[in-house]
Design a protein around this motif. Structure first.
Motif, PDB file in Angstrom:
ATOM      1  N   LEU A 299       0.827  -1.201   0.000  1.00 37.54           N
ATOM      2  CA  LEU A 299       0.000   0.000   0.000  1.00 37.54           C
ATOM      3  C   LEU A 299       0.864   1.256   0.000  1.00 37.54           C
ATOM      4  O   LEU A 299       0.573   2.224  -0.732  1.00 37.54           O
ATOM      5  CB  LEU A 299      -0.930   0.002   1.217  1.00 37.54           C
ATOM      6  N   LEU A 300       1.920   1.257   0.784  1.00 39.11           N
ATOM      7  CA  LEU A 300       2.814   2.418   0.848  1.00 39.11           C
ATOM      8  C   LEU A 300       3.432   2.704  -0.517  1.00 39.11           C
ATOM      9  O   LEU A 300       3.513   3.864  -0.950  1.00 39.11           O
ATOM     10  CB  LEU A 300       3.911   2.185   1.890  1.00 39.11           C
ATOM     11  N   ILE A 301       3.853   1.652  -1.206  1.00 35.41           N
ATOM     12  CA  ILE A 301       4.466   1.808  -2.533  1.00 35.41           C
ATOM     13  C   ILE A 301       3.436   2.326  -3.535  1.00 35.41           C
ATOM     14  O   ILE A 301       3.717   3.231  -4.334  1.00 35.41           O
ATOM     15  CB  ILE A 301       5.074   0.467  -3.004  1.00 35.41           C
ATOM     16  N   LEU A 302       2.217   1.751  -3.473  1.00 33.83           N
ATOM     17  CA  LEU A 302       1.158   2.174  -4.390  1.00 33.83           C
ATOM     18  C   LEU A 302       0.788   3.640  -4.167  1.00 33.83           C
ATOM     19  O   LEU A 302       0.646   4.414  -5.133  1.00 33.83           O
ATOM     20  CB  LEU A 302      -0.075   1.287  -4.196  1.00 33.83           C
ATOM     21  N   VAL A 303       0.621   4.040  -2.912  1.00 32.19           N
ATOM     22  CA  VAL A 303       0.256   5.426  -2.611  1.00 32.19           C
ATOM     23  C   VAL A 303       1.361   6.380  -3.067  1.00 32.19           C
ATOM     24  O   VAL A 303       1.085   7.446  -3.634  1.00 32.19           O
ATOM     25  CB  VAL A 303      -0.029   5.601  -1.106  1.00 32.19           C
ATOM     26  N   ALA A 304       2.616   5.992  -2.827  1.00 28.51           N
ATOM     27  CA  ALA A 304       3.739   6.835  -3.262  1.00 28.51           C
ATOM     28  C   ALA A 304       3.697   7.039  -4.776  1.00 28.51           C
ATOM     29  O   ALA A 304       3.902   8.155  -5.286  1.00 28.51           O
ATOM     30  CB  ALA A 304       5.050   6.193  -2.841  1.00 28.51           C
ATOM     31  N   PHE A 305       3.392   5.971  -5.507  1.00 28.53           N
ATOM     32  CA  PHE A 305       3.322   6.047  -6.966  1.00 28.53           C
ATOM     33  C   PHE A 305       2.186   6.980  -7.403  1.00 28.53           C
ATOM     34  O   PHE A 305       2.342   7.823  -8.295  1.00 28.53           O
ATOM     35  CB  PHE A 305       3.111   4.630  -7.535  1.00 28.53           C
ATOM     36  N   VAL A 307       0.717   9.387  -5.635  1.00 30.74           N
ATOM     37  CA  VAL A 307       1.019  10.775  -5.254  1.00 30.74           C
ATOM     38  C   VAL A 307       1.890  11.426  -6.316  1.00 30.74           C
ATOM     39  O   VAL A 307       1.665  12.583  -6.715  1.00 30.74           O
ATOM     40  CB  VAL A 307       1.710  10.823  -3.870  1.00 30.74           C
ATOM     41  N   LYS A 308       2.878  10.665  -6.812  1.00 32.39           N
ATOM     42  CA  LYS A 308       3.782  11.193  -7.842  1.00 32.39           C
ATOM     43  C   LYS A 308       3.023  11.477  -9.134  1.00 32.39           C
ATOM     44  O   LYS A 308       3.286  12.481  -9.816  1.00 32.39           O
ATOM     45  CB  LYS A 308       4.901  10.171  -8.089  1.00 32.39           C
ATOM     46  N   LEU A 309       2.046  10.607  -9.448  1.00 34.04           N
ATOM     47  CA  LEU A 309       1.263  10.805 -10.665  1.00 34.04           C
ATOM     48  C   LEU A 309       0.288  11.981 -10.544  1.00 34.04           C
ATOM     49  O   LEU A 309      -0.005  12.660 -11.537  1.00 34.04           O
ATOM     50  CB  LEU A 309       0.454   9.541 -10.985  1.00 34.04           C
ATOM     51  N   SER A 310      -0.233  12.206  -9.334  1.00 31.90           N
ATOM     52  CA  SER A 310      -1.313  13.184  -9.147  1.00 31.90           C
ATOM     53  C   SER A 310      -0.866  14.623  -9.342  1.00 31.90           C
ATOM     54  O   SER A 310      -1.640  15.465  -9.789  1.00 31.90           O
ATOM     55  CB  SER A 310      -1.942  13.017  -7.764  1.00 31.90           C
ATOM     56  N   SER A 311       0.387  14.935  -8.997  1.00 30.65           N
ATOM     57  CA  SER A 311       0.894  16.301  -9.180  1.00 30.65           C
ATOM     58  C   SER A 311       2.412  16.286  -9.032  1.00 30.65           C
ATOM     59  O   SER A 311       2.986  15.363  -8.460  1.00 30.65           O
ATOM     60  CB  SER A 311       0.280  17.250  -8.150  1.00 30.65           C
ATOM     61  N   SER A 312       3.036  17.313  -9.550  1.00 31.93           N
ATOM     62  CA  SER A 312       4.499  17.393  -9.474  1.00 31.93           C
ATOM     63  C   SER A 312       4.930  17.740  -8.060  1.00 31.93           C
ATOM     64  O   SER A 312       4.228  18.445  -7.337  1.00 31.93           O
ATOM     65  CB  SER A 312       5.019  18.446 -10.456  1.00 31.93           C
ATOM     66  N   GLY A 313       6.102  17.250  -7.712  1.00 28.58           N
ATOM     67  CA  GLY A 313       6.635  17.527  -6.391  1.00 28.58           C
ATOM     68  C   GLY A 313       7.064  16.256  -5.699  1.00 28.58           C
ATOM     69  O   GLY A 313       6.897  15.149  -6.212  1.00 28.58           O
ATOM     70  N   PRO A 314       7.611  16.379  -4.481  1.00 28.56           N
ATOM     71  CA  PRO A 314       8.084  15.204  -3.745  1.00 28.56           C
ATOM     72  C   PRO A 314       6.927  14.319  -3.276  1.00 28.56           C
ATOM     73  O   PRO A 314       5.804  14.796  -3.090  1.00 28.56           O
ATOM     74  CB  PRO A 314       8.831  15.810  -2.556  1.00 28.56           C
ATOM     75  N   VAL A 315       7.217  13.053  -3.094  1.00 21.63           N
ATOM     76  CA  VAL A 315       6.194  12.108  -2.596  1.00 21.63           C
ATOM     77  C   VAL A 315       5.939  12.334  -1.109  1.00 21.63           C
ATOM     78  O   VAL A 315       4.800  12.351  -0.660  1.00 21.63           O
ATOM     79  CB  VAL A 315       6.643  10.651  -2.849  1.00 21.63           C
ATOM     80  N   ILE A 316       7.017  12.522  -0.363  1.00 25.32           N
ATOM     81  CA  ILE A 316       6.916  12.707   1.086  1.00 25.32           C
ATOM     82  C   ILE A 316       6.988  14.185   1.427  1.00 25.32           C
ATOM     83  O   ILE A 316       7.880  14.901   0.970  1.00 25.32           O
ATOM     84  CB  ILE A 316       8.028  11.934   1.824  1.00 25.32           C
ATOM     85  N   PHE A 317       6.026  14.621   2.211  1.00 26.11           N
ATOM     86  CA  PHE A 317       5.984  16.000   2.695  1.00 26.11           C
ATOM     87  C   PHE A 317       6.548  16.027   4.112  1.00 26.11           C
ATOM     88  O   PHE A 317       6.129  15.249   4.971  1.00 26.11           O
ATOM     89  CB  PHE A 317       4.540  16.499   2.677  1.00 26.11           C
ATOM     90  N   GLN A 318       7.515  16.895   4.364  1.00 24.35           N
ATOM     91  CA  GLN A 318       8.111  17.021   5.694  1.00 24.35           C
ATOM     92  C   GLN A 318       7.728  18.369   6.282  1.00 24.35           C
ATOM     93  O   GLN A 318       7.768  19.395   5.599  1.00 24.35           O
ATOM     94  CB  GLN A 318       9.631  16.904   5.622  1.00 24.35           C
ATOM     95  N   ARG A 335       2.502  13.534   0.548  1.00 25.89           N
ATOM     96  CA  ARG A 335       2.086  14.869   0.108  1.00 25.89           C
ATOM     97  C   ARG A 335       0.662  14.804  -0.448  1.00 25.89           C
ATOM     98  O   ARG A 335       0.362  14.012  -1.328  1.00 25.89           O
ATOM     99  CB  ARG A 335       3.053  15.401  -0.962  1.00 25.89           C
ATOM    100  N   SER A 336      -0.199  15.641   0.098  1.00 21.43           N
ATOM    101  CA  SER A 336      -1.606  15.667  -0.314  1.00 21.43           C
ATOM    102  C   SER A 336      -1.997  17.020  -0.908  1.00 21.43           C
ATOM    103  O   SER A 336      -3.149  17.210  -1.286  1.00 21.43           O
ATOM    104  CB  SER A 336      -2.510  15.354   0.880  1.00 21.43           C
TER     105      SER A 336
END
Length: 468
Positions: A299-305, A307-318, A335-336
């Motif tokens: 699930l973590l890998i799928l969500v990361a993928f 997130v990357k497809l949904s908009s430009s920018g990093p996958v993880i938001f800090q 990142r949401s």
């Protein structure tokens, strides 16, 4: 009027506990051997062989009950929760001791299923027994039986508040016989109770009236009388108890420390200051989080993928948050939202219809999937699975000026979910109520409370209307 005799009551309670524990063992034997409820057949095991350990069980269980305070008065406890937890602890320890002794005494053929059933029955029946006794005593006290008589020494605001609590809680079984005036106000009554005289009349009142407890509520101005009042109560054989005028600053469960004979009252008792409690909580985190990362890795890998497809920018938001002891750390999220200026983001509160959210971001925020990377904050020791939610430094500085005791939450590690969140205080809800729940958690932490919050979080996972 029936007055409480604690010694006789405790003897009766021990006899009832003897009966309940014996009944639990007999019931366990009956279900295991005399019926076919468990599918073992009705081959009856020797009754005396399996009941003989009662000679070991009864004294050991009663001793453990005594050590855990189950024979001390429970008059001020309104619910059975704390008593039930102690009974559970006592029965776990007692069962472990019984198994050990059976092994030492070479009772190796003793049925494990019967032992398990005995553990369950003894716990359930003991809790039920205490619940019935508690309700019976509360009923008797509400009908003016089993009453203890209190003399209140003082007539200030503290005395008034104390008498109101006694009036509103009949289950306590206390009756205020009267007050002693500290201010020479010449009033005859306070909250409907008679003023019997002044503080100087204390010895005469104690000598000529039935008094179980003397509660001292003197104001600051009259604390010079305190030593004489205590000595007079002890001289008359009446237990003296003090309500300090600064009680509002004390926690719900005061903790007393002693340095070379000088008592220190901790204003904020925090169970997680104890190193063993911290160890238990850390084990709780790792036992749950490590398997969760492995199980949820697809699930973590799928969500990361996505997130990357949904908009430009990093996958993880800090984002910088304040943690234990006000130390800052970088909290991780999927990142949401659209990438934005970091300085502006620090001061912007998320709203329900926030235009910064991406389409996929709205979904993962609503389902709390965006929080899953915080598992790695937990592994690093920056967060816990359960605890007060961490806040950004800017808002923490703002709230600490607006909300009393706001910074108390930083005495423990922040969590992915907490007592406030499972009670509906998440997102754009009352900060004041959220902090009240956070402080409750900080002061009343137990492993049981963490388990309760964990399961309530799972239940509310996809139906929290404040998740956005």
């Amino acid at each position: 009027m029936i007055r409480e005799n604690q010694r006789i009551f405790n003897i009766a309670l021990v006899i009832i506990d003897f009966t309940v524990i014996t009944l639990a063992l007999v019931l366990a034997w009956y279900i295991r051997f005399a019926t076919d409820l468990l599918g073992f057949g009705s081959n009856v095991g020797g009754f005396y062989h399996y009941i003989l350990p009662i000679l070991l069980i009864l004294p050991s269980y009663i001793f453990i009950y005594y050590l855990l305070g189950l024979y001390t008065p429970q008059r001020t406890k309104k619910t059975i929760t704390s008593e039930a937890f102690k009974i559970l602890q006592a029965n776990v320890v007692g069962l472990f001791f019984l198994v050990t002794m059976l092994f030492v005494l070479e009772f190796t053929d003793y049925s494990r299923y019967m032992l398990a059933m005995f553990g369950i029955f003894s716990t359930v029946l003991s809790i039920t027994e205490r619940f019935i006794i508690r309700k019976l005593l509360q009923y008797l006290r509400s009908r003016r039986y089993n009453i203890k008589y209190i003399l209140v020494i003082g007539t200030g605001e503290l005395a008034r508040k104390f008498s109101e609590v006694i009036i509103q809680n009949e289950y306590l079984g206390y009756d205020i016989m009267g007050f002693l005036d500290e201010n020479h106000s010449r009033a005859d009554f306070l909250n409907g109770f008679k003023i019997l005289g002044t503080v100087e009349d204390l010895e005469d009142v104690l000598s000529n009236n039935l008094v179980d407890r003397a509660v001292i509520t003197l104001s600051h101005d009259n604390y010079n009388l305190l030593e004489w009042v205590v000595e007079t109560c002890e001289k008359c054989g009446v237990r003296a108890e003090i309500i300090p005028s600064y009680y509002s600053y004390m926690p719900t469960k005061p903790y007393l420390d002693v340095i070379e004979g000088i008592p220190l009252i901790q204003i904020r008792h925090i169970p997680l200051d104890n190193s063993f409690n911290r160890f238990l909580k850390r084990c709780f985190d790792l036992i749950l989080v490590l398997p969760a990362i492995v199980i949820l890795s697809p699930l973590l890998i799928l969500v990361a993928f996505l997130v990357k497809l949904s908009s430009s920018g990093p996958v993880i938001f800090q984002q910088e948050r304040l943690g234990l002891d006000k130390k800052s750390f970088q909290m991780y999220k999927f990142r949401s939202m659209k990438v934005q200026d970091e300085e502006k983001e620090k001061f912007h509160w998320t709203t329900e219809d926030d235009p910064r959210k991406t389409g996929f971001g709205s979904f993962i925020r609503r389902t709390s999937i965006d929080e899953l990377p915080q598992f790695f904050n937990i592994l690093k020791g920056e967060m816990s699975l359960i605890g007060p939610r961490p806040e950004r430094p800017h808002f923490a500085e703002k709230f600490k000026e607006e909300i009393p005791k706001y910074m108390v939450k930083h005495h423990v590690r922040p969590g992915m979910t907490g007592w406030a969140q499972v009670n509906g205080y998440r997102g754009n809800t009352s900060i004041k109520k959220r902090i009240e729940h956070d402080i409750y958690y900080v002061e009343n932490w137990t492993t049981t409370l963490d388990v309760k919050i964990f399961f309530k979080t799972l239940i509310n996972l996809f139906r929290d209307e404040n998740a956005y």
